[in-house]
Design a protein around this motif. Structure first.
Motif, PDB file in Angstrom:
ATOM      1  N   LEU A 139      43.768  38.877  37.529  1.00 26.45           N
ATOM      2  CA  LEU A 139      43.137  38.678  36.948  1.00 26.45           C
ATOM      3  C   LEU A 139      44.485  37.282  37.245  1.00 26.45           C
ATOM      4  N   LYS A 140      45.723  37.935  36.630  1.00 26.83           N
ATOM      5  CA  LYS A 140      46.939  37.677  37.406  1.00 26.83           C
ATOM      6  C   LYS A 140      47.002  37.355  38.188  1.00 26.83           C
ATOM      7  N   HIS A 141      46.957  38.140  39.317  1.00 25.24           N
ATOM      8  CA  HIS A 141      47.355  37.820  40.602  1.00 25.24           C
ATOM      9  C   HIS A 141      46.390  36.890  41.258  1.00 25.24           C
ATOM     10  N   SER A 142      45.065  36.565  40.648  1.00 24.93           N
ATOM     11  CA  SER A 142      44.479  35.535  41.005  1.00 24.93           C
ATOM     12  C   SER A 142      44.422  34.408  41.098  1.00 24.93           C
ATOM     13  N   ILE A 149      35.429  36.714  47.913  1.00 26.87           N
ATOM     14  CA  ILE A 149      34.446  35.762  47.340  1.00 26.87           C
ATOM     15  C   ILE A 149      34.635  35.947  45.317  1.00 26.87           C
ATOM     16  N   GLY A 150      35.505  37.585  44.817  1.00 32.15           N
ATOM     17  CA  GLY A 150      35.662  36.669  43.193  1.00 32.15           C
ATOM     18  C   GLY A 150      37.009  35.587  43.323  1.00 32.15           C
ATOM     19  N   LEU A 151      37.474  36.138  44.494  1.00 35.00           N
ATOM     20  CA  LEU A 151      39.255  34.313  44.166  1.00 35.00           C
ATOM     21  C   LEU A 151      38.135  33.082  44.438  1.00 35.00           C
ATOM     22  N   ASN A 192      38.785  49.251  34.491  1.00 36.37           N
ATOM     23  CA  ASN A 192      39.072  49.361  33.341  1.00 36.37           C
ATOM     24  C   ASN A 192      40.741  47.981  32.553  1.00 36.37           C
ATOM     25  N   TRP A 193      40.436  47.562  31.417  1.00 34.90           N
ATOM     26  CA  TRP A 193      41.232  46.012  31.399  1.00 34.90           C
ATOM     27  C   TRP A 193      42.672  45.789  32.039  1.00 34.90           C
ATOM     28  N   PRO A 194      43.561  47.340  32.098  1.00 35.26           N
ATOM     29  CA  PRO A 194      45.063  46.630  32.696  1.00 35.26           C
ATOM     30  C   PRO A 194      44.581  46.338  34.674  1.00 35.26           C
TER      31      PRO A 194
END
Lengths: 334, 330
Positions: free
Chosen positions: A198-201, A112-114, A190-192
């Motif tokens: 995000l980076k992986h998507s 769903i997110g992606l 958490n941010w990391p």
């Protein structure tokens, strides 16, 4: 308002009917496969030694109950529906004894997110640029974009995905090429961790946007180039109405209704997952789950994913139907 | 009637110009037209379909798009005296006069309203920048709607919720809300049945009388011209062939085409057969030389086939373009 409620009830009835027929089809098709999950489980657990016949019979009984294969055909069918309504698809065979529902629930947020993000970005960007290109037909930049979109459109998706992988994974390795997030990280808000997600998507999302942008762009451009010759647009121009206002309220607003239907269809469709995307980028979503389930003959899981996807598509269409009268006032609600 | 003209059209030419494989083709849809529209006057333009009426007024209103191009001449409005024609004016200058000075009622004006926008919003889009603040504006629009006998509630409606006649009245209210000096009306009543048509015409008459606008009124319907217009210009194949006060045209037309046009109108009690002209209007891509009417004209003589007749004033306010009538043929 009474009209609207009657309209909503009618659409809701259609939704229930579509889901019912769809799930039945999925049930029939999965049960028509030659795979017998009970026999497969038994042969898996007895392949390393001899078991007493009584123990095997006992095992068969309990497995049949677990997989909903107990009793006559009609008893099985009724039991299936009573479990579906509770969201229970039994245990997964390939990941025994994890329930199918928790496998889907684990994979669903990734998909769903992606897909929701990339579908909405693709839709908004494609339609906006398409509308501009249809309205400002002499703009060189938009013409060039149209050519690029048309050129990219027929390229098979997996080629685009692989090119992105090669470019951003090996030639200029700035993005991770596989997985949903870094492996060694605790999940949480958490941010990391979010940054890693995000980076992986980025690559899978980029591949979906690149391949999807063209069709929205081209569709919207041809819609708009028809609409700008409509009397109400010509009249607004003669009336000296502000150009930006014409583009927004007279042109794009009129082109929006059909495009929104398309958006609902593709948003509904994401519940299957993007099978190729998830496979190519090793993304832990529903698409990967579905393909693995098919390979493993895990028909409880296949049925579960299919059912969720049927409900998803129908729900998307239902929601659009319900808000359509608000978008296009000409749609009669009776 | 001697007021200065609000619109001066001089030798206006416009053509549909196409380029195919380096070959340019011109279809001269508006050819050398000159006339004046005075203040407070309803000027009618008549002529059969494809005689160039709509092309002419589009050129005057500056709403031409390729392939239609302005070829020459001028169409000068009194409120924009420095500007030869709106087609060449700067966009800012045109935007400033659109709707405050110059309004337009389009052909098929029942269908010109944005289907997904409430009528009130459309009024705001067209007129708000010319008239006062939002609060004021609402009251003014409602008061103005009463002139065309519409309830204020139509402002909250979408176009499809109104009848054709109501939409027609909405567009007339929309065109007149800013009290423009000049209104161009292109077949505004053609799609209406005669009862509604009568109402709409009376309404346009009333509003024009009350606000003092000039109207350039285009229709092929001679009955409408008889009822509404002060002066009448007759077009044939992209040219103006006769111009006179409307009653003069109906009682004493001089040009053979106009005479046929008038003779073709039915009269109560007259049961004689109406004669049709032989032939069809010319294809403008390949227009006949000389007078464009000569192939169908019963009076045609040699000079008609060679030389286009100029508009000549034969009596006060009565201009005709015909060699035979002006006596040049002899």
């Amino acid at each position: 308002m009474g009209d609207y409620i009657r309209y909503a009830m009618k659409r809701l009835g259609q939704f229930v009917l579509v889901v019912f027929i769809g799930v039945n089809l999925a049930y029939v098709i999965t049960h028509a496969t030659p795979i017998d999950p009970v026999e497969q489980s038994i042969s898996a657990s007895t392949s390393f030694g001899n078991a007493a016949p009584e123990a095997i019979a006992e095992m068969r009984r309990s497995l049949e109950e677990l997989y909903g294969l107990k009793g006559s055909w009609s008893e099985q069918y009724l039991a299936f529906w009573s479990r579906v309504i509770r969201g229970d698809f039994g245990p997964s065979m390939s990941a025994f004894p994890t329930p199918v529902s928790s496998l889907i629930a684990r994979a669903m947020p990734w998909t769903i997110g992606l897909l929701v993000t990339s579908t909405i970005i693709t839709w908004a960007l494609g339609n906006y640029l398409g509308a501009l290109a249809g309205y400002h037909q002499r703009s060189r930049a938009l013409k060039a974009f149209g050519l690029a979109a048309m050129g990219l459109h027929p390229v098979p998706y997996y080629i685009v995905a692989l090119v992105l992988l090669i470019v951003f994974g090996y030639v200029w390795p700035i993005l991770p090429i596989s997985g949903g997030a870094a492996m060694n990280m605790p999940q949480g808000w958490n941010w990391p961790y979010v940054a890693s997600v995000l980076k992986h998507s980025a690559l899978p999302a980029l591949s979906l946007i690149l391949i999807g942008l063209g069709s929205w762009f081209l569709g919207m451009r041809s819609l708009v180039s028809n609409i700008i010759t409509d009397d109400h647009v010509v009249y607004a121009e003669i009336g000296g109405v502000d150009r930006r206002r014409i583009l927004r309220s007279y042109v794009m607003r009129n082109a929006l209704a059909p495009q929104l239907t398309g958006l609902a269809m593709s948003l509904g469709g994401i519940f299957n997952g993007a099978v190729i995307t998830e496979k190519v980028f090793g993304y832990p979503g529903v698409g990967t789950l579905l393909v693995d389930a098919v390979y493993a003959g895990d028909y409880g899981l296949v049925l579960g994913v299919t059912t969720v996807s049927i409900v998803g598509v129908s729900l998307g269409v239902l929601i659009i139907d319900l808000i359509y009268p608000l978008i296009d006032p000409r749609v009669q609600v009776d | 009637m001697s007021a200065a003209p609000i619109l001066q059209v001089r030798n206006l030419r416009a053509a549909f110009r196409t380029h195919h494989f380096g070959v340019r083709r011109d279809v001269p849809a508006v050819d050398d037209i000159s006339f004046d529209v005075r203040a407070n006057e309803i000027y009618g333009l008549a002529g059969e379909s494809s005689s160039g009426k709509t092309t002419l007024i589009k050129t005057i209103a500056g709403v031409i798009k390729p392939p239609l191009e302005l070829v020459g001449g001028s169409a000068r409005f009194a409120f924009l005296p420095d500007c030869e024609s709106l087609a060449q004016a700067s966009p800012a200058a045109v935007a400033a006069i659109r709707w405050s000075k110059l309004a337009y009622i389009m052909q098929g004006s029942m269908n010109v309203l944005n289907p997904v926008r409430r009528i009130g919003k459309t009024f705001e889009d067209f007129a708000l920048r010319h008239i006062g603040s939002a609060g004021d504006f609402q009251q003014r629009v409602e008061a103005h709607l009463q002139r065309v006998r519409l309830e204020p509630s139509v402002l909250r409606s979408y176009p499809h919720e109104l009848s054709g006649g109501m939409r027609q009245r909405v567009t007339i209210a929309l065109a007149t809300i800013c009290a423009p000096d000049f209104i161009i009306a292109d077949e505004p009543t053609t799609a209406l049945d005669v009862i509604v048509q009568k109402d709409v015409l009376a309404m346009m008459r009333d509003i024009q009388g009350a606000m003092g606008a000039s109207i350039l009124f285009v229709t092929h319907d001679m009955g409408v011209h008889a009822a509404l217009t002060d002066r009448l210009g007759i077009m044939y194949a992209g040219r103006l062939v006769e111009e006179a006060p409307t009653d003069v045209i109906f009682r004493g037309a001089l040009h053979p085409y106009t005479r046929h046009l008038i003779a073709s109108l039915p009269r109560i009690g007259d049961r004689s057969e109406r004669k049709s002209l032989t032939g069809v209007p010319p294809n403008l891509a390949n227009a006949p030389p000389g007078c464009r009417f000569h192939p169908r004209c019963p009076l045609a003589v040699d000079i008609c086939r060679v030389q286009a007749p100029a508009m000549t004033e034969l009596a006060t306010q009565h201009r005709v373009a015909c060699h035979v009538v002006t006596g040049e043929a002899a």
